[in-house]
Write a protein that holds these residues in place. Structure first.
Motif, PDB file in Angstrom:
ATOM      1  N   LEU A 161      41.332  21.775  55.157  1.00  0.00           N
ATOM      2  CA  LEU A 161      42.081  22.509  54.142  1.00  0.00           C
ATOM      3  C   LEU A 161      41.229  22.715  52.886  1.00  0.00           C
ATOM      4  O   LEU A 161      41.213  23.798  52.301  1.00  0.00           O
ATOM      5  N   GLU A 162      40.511  21.681  52.472  1.00  0.00           N
ATOM      6  CA  GLU A 162      39.675  21.786  51.277  1.00  0.00           C
ATOM      7  C   GLU A 162      38.575  22.828  51.448  1.00  0.00           C
ATOM      8  O   GLU A 162      38.230  23.547  50.505  1.00  0.00           O
ATOM      9  N   TYR A 163      38.029  22.922  52.674  1.00  0.00           N
ATOM     10  CA  TYR A 163      36.980  23.909  52.941  1.00  0.00           C
ATOM     11  C   TYR A 163      37.523  25.329  52.783  1.00  0.00           C
ATOM     12  O   TYR A 163      36.900  26.188  52.140  1.00  0.00           O
TER      13      TYR A 163
ATOM     14  N   HIS B 263      40.924  30.562  49.881  1.00  0.00           N
ATOM     15  CA  HIS B 263      42.187  30.689  50.616  1.00  0.00           C
ATOM     16  C   HIS B 263      43.270  29.823  49.967  1.00  0.00           C
ATOM     17  O   HIS B 263      43.011  28.663  49.605  1.00  0.00           O
ATOM     18  N   ARG B 264      44.460  30.369  49.846  1.00  0.00           N
ATOM     19  CA  ARG B 264      45.576  29.633  49.261  1.00  0.00           C
ATOM     20  C   ARG B 264      46.775  29.561  50.214  1.00  0.00           C
ATOM     21  O   ARG B 264      47.579  28.638  50.117  1.00  0.00           O
ATOM     22  N   ALA B 265      46.924  30.533  51.081  1.00  0.00           N
ATOM     23  CA  ALA B 265      48.008  30.523  52.075  1.00  0.00           C
ATOM     24  C   ALA B 265      47.417  30.056  53.405  1.00  0.00           C
ATOM     25  O   ALA B 265      46.781  30.826  54.126  1.00  0.00           O
ATOM     26  N   ILE B 266      47.611  28.776  53.704  1.00  0.00           N
ATOM     27  CA  ILE B 266      46.945  28.140  54.846  1.00  0.00           C
ATOM     28  C   ILE B 266      47.989  27.473  55.736  1.00  0.00           C
ATOM     29  O   ILE B 266      48.898  26.791  55.249  1.00  0.00           O
ATOM     30  N   GLN B 267      47.862  27.662  57.038  1.00  0.00           N
ATOM     31  CA  GLN B 267      48.788  27.051  57.995  1.00  0.00           C
ATOM     32  C   GLN B 267      48.040  26.238  59.037  1.00  0.00           C
ATOM     33  O   GLN B 267      46.838  26.423  59.272  1.00  0.00           O
TER      34      GLN B 267
ATOM     35  N   THR C 110      49.499  34.601  55.352  1.00  0.00           N
ATOM     36  CA  THR C 110      48.484  33.582  55.629  1.00  0.00           C
ATOM     37  C   THR C 110      47.098  34.197  55.742  1.00  0.00           C
ATOM     38  O   THR C 110      46.909  35.222  56.405  1.00  0.00           O
ATOM     39  N   THR C 111      46.126  33.561  55.097  1.00  0.00           N
ATOM     40  CA  THR C 111      44.733  34.019  55.203  1.00  0.00           C
ATOM     41  C   THR C 111      43.845  33.006  55.906  1.00  0.00           C
ATOM     42  O   THR C 111      42.735  33.333  56.316  1.00  0.00           O
TER      43      THR C 111
ATOM     44  N   VAL D 250      35.157  31.794  59.181  1.00  0.00           N
ATOM     45  CA  VAL D 250      35.815  31.655  57.875  1.00  0.00           C
ATOM     46  C   VAL D 250      35.205  32.643  56.891  1.00  0.00           C
ATOM     47  O   VAL D 250      33.977  32.661  56.687  1.00  0.00           O
ATOM     48  N   ARG D 251      36.049  33.459  56.279  1.00  0.00           N
ATOM     49  CA  ARG D 251      35.603  34.429  55.294  1.00  0.00           C
ATOM     50  C   ARG D 251      35.710  33.838  53.894  1.00  0.00           C
ATOM     51  O   ARG D 251      36.699  33.185  53.555  1.00  0.00           O
ATOM     52  N   ASP D 252      34.667  34.057  53.099  1.00  0.00           N
ATOM     53  CA  ASP D 252      34.686  33.623  51.702  1.00  0.00           C
ATOM     54  C   ASP D 252      35.373  34.705  50.877  1.00  0.00           C
ATOM     55  O   ASP D 252      34.784  35.751  50.583  1.00  0.00           O
ATOM     56  N   LEU D 253      36.614  34.438  50.484  1.00  0.00           N
ATOM     57  CA  LEU D 253      37.392  35.433  49.740  1.00  0.00           C
ATOM     58  C   LEU D 253      36.887  35.602  48.308  1.00  0.00           C
ATOM     59  O   LEU D 253      37.259  36.569  47.635  1.00  0.00           O
ATOM     60  N   LYS D 254      36.059  34.668  47.848  1.00  0.00           N
ATOM     61  CA  LYS D 254      35.526  34.768  46.489  1.00  0.00           C
ATOM     62  C   LYS D 254      34.412  35.799  46.378  1.00  0.00           C
ATOM     63  O   LYS D 254      34.051  36.229  45.288  1.00  0.00           O
TER      64      LYS D 254
END
Length: 340
Positions: free
Chosen positions: A175-177, A183-187, A242-243, A334-338
């Motif tokens: 989750l931290e990664y 990412h903020r919406a994580i499932q 979710t992202t 995993v995409r870096d949204l930043k």
């Protein structure tokens, strides 16, 4: 025929030392053991197993118990084949062979293990799953038969040796990664809501979300054979926007990517995945999976060594939780949204 005396002469030790090495006696240093085993290999020495069995009362065989084959895909999991290979190789190094116990149901599996025990075909068992209500574990404890469990500790910690990773920590780090990548919406996605490993990793996900002030959601089930479950999953992903997904394993992740593509959701452009095991499936198709390497070889070797220690010292009580380290493998899923 090569004898113990020949091995002793080659290794430069006494024949009694060779005998103790064959028994993996703790009084012999690892350096000496390696030297003696090297001499055995070079000379082609084969121990007289029949004589050893008569002298020690051991069968020099260990049982490996697979989880009940409740789903047809279970044995296709690379984890089981990889750890079985490691267990077999390590057992061979220690002069032991391996037998496998399988069953389609819990009852069938229990009967198989009972038969192996009653016919004295094995000296102990390695159980490749953890279940607090497991009939196999219950039977072996009642019979005072040596065994270890590869999996999360779940009761009787003072009587059982568990070998596992820190699954809660992995769930939290996953989750931290994703959080670090924006990412903020994580499932959390699993194929078995009752699995001990799944529960442990989910707990880590929830704790990580709490510390980062993120919303945690109930674990979502992924079952490619159940249309209702699949519809609930895709509805949840869309409803929560979710992202990022934390998925229980590589094989589930590959199937999940195929499922998501049906709804025009691309990994990692639309949704990112981080998963566990670092199996052959993690680099089977693009995007390659960002995944935790759980060090399966270490799990297998440790399970054999601890079991043999229990077998060889029956008067001692062994109960410990051995944590094997893990490593995150960063790849493409995993995409870096930043980053714009």
């Amino acid at each position: 025929m090569v004898t113990i005396k020949d091995v002793a002469a080659k290794a430069g030790v006494n024949p009694s030392t060779v005998s103790r090495v064959l028994k993996d006696n703790a009084s012999i240093s690892q350096k000496t053991k390696e030297k003696v085993r090297g001499a055995m290999a070079e000379l082609g020495y084969v121990p007289n197993v029949a004589a050893q069995m008569l002298a020690s009362g051991l069968t020099y065989n260990i049982g490996v118990v697979f989880p009940p084959l409740l789903t047809p895909d279970r044995l296709s999991e690379p984890f089981f084949m990889q750890i079985l290979t490691t267990i077999t190789n390590e057992a061979k190094e220690q002069g032991f062979t391996v037998s496998i116990a399988t069953g389609m149901t819990k009852d069938e599996l229990e009967e198989q293990v009972k038969l192996m025990h009653l016919q004295k075909r094995v000296d102990g068992f390695i159980i490749l799953y953890s279940d607090g209500k497991d009939l196999v574990r219950q039977y072996l404890m009642e019979q005072k038969t040596p065994f270890v469990i590869v999996g999360a500790s779940d009761g009787f910690e003072r009587e059982i040796t568990y070998i596992d990773n820190d699954n809660q920590l992995m769930g939290k780090m996953a989750l931290e990664y994703l959080y670090e990548k924006g990412h903020r919406a994580i499932q959390f996605i699993t194929d078995d809501l009752d699995s001990e490993i799944s529960e442990e990793r989910y707990v880590g996900y929830v704790r990580g979300a709490g510390k980062l002030d993120l919303v945690s959601h109930p674990a979502q089930l992924f079952d490619s054979n159940d249309p209702v479950v699949l519809e609930e999953l895709i509805d949840s992903i869309k409803e929560n926007q979710t992202t990022g997904l934390i998925v229980i394993g590589d094989t589930v992740s590959v199937r999940l990517m195929q499922f998501l593509s049906f709804y025009q959701l691309n990994v990692p452009h639309d949704i990112s995945i981080i998963t566990f095991n670092n199996s052959t499936f993690s680099k089977l198709i693009h995007p390659y999976l960002t995944t935790f390497d759980i060090n399966v070889n270490n799990l297998g070797r440790t399970s054999v060594r601890r079991l043999l220690q229990i077998i060889r010292t029956p008067k001692m009580v062994f109960s410990e939780k051995i944590i094997v380290p893990f490593l995150l493998k960063e790849r493409e899923s995993v995409r870096d949204l930043k980053k714009k």
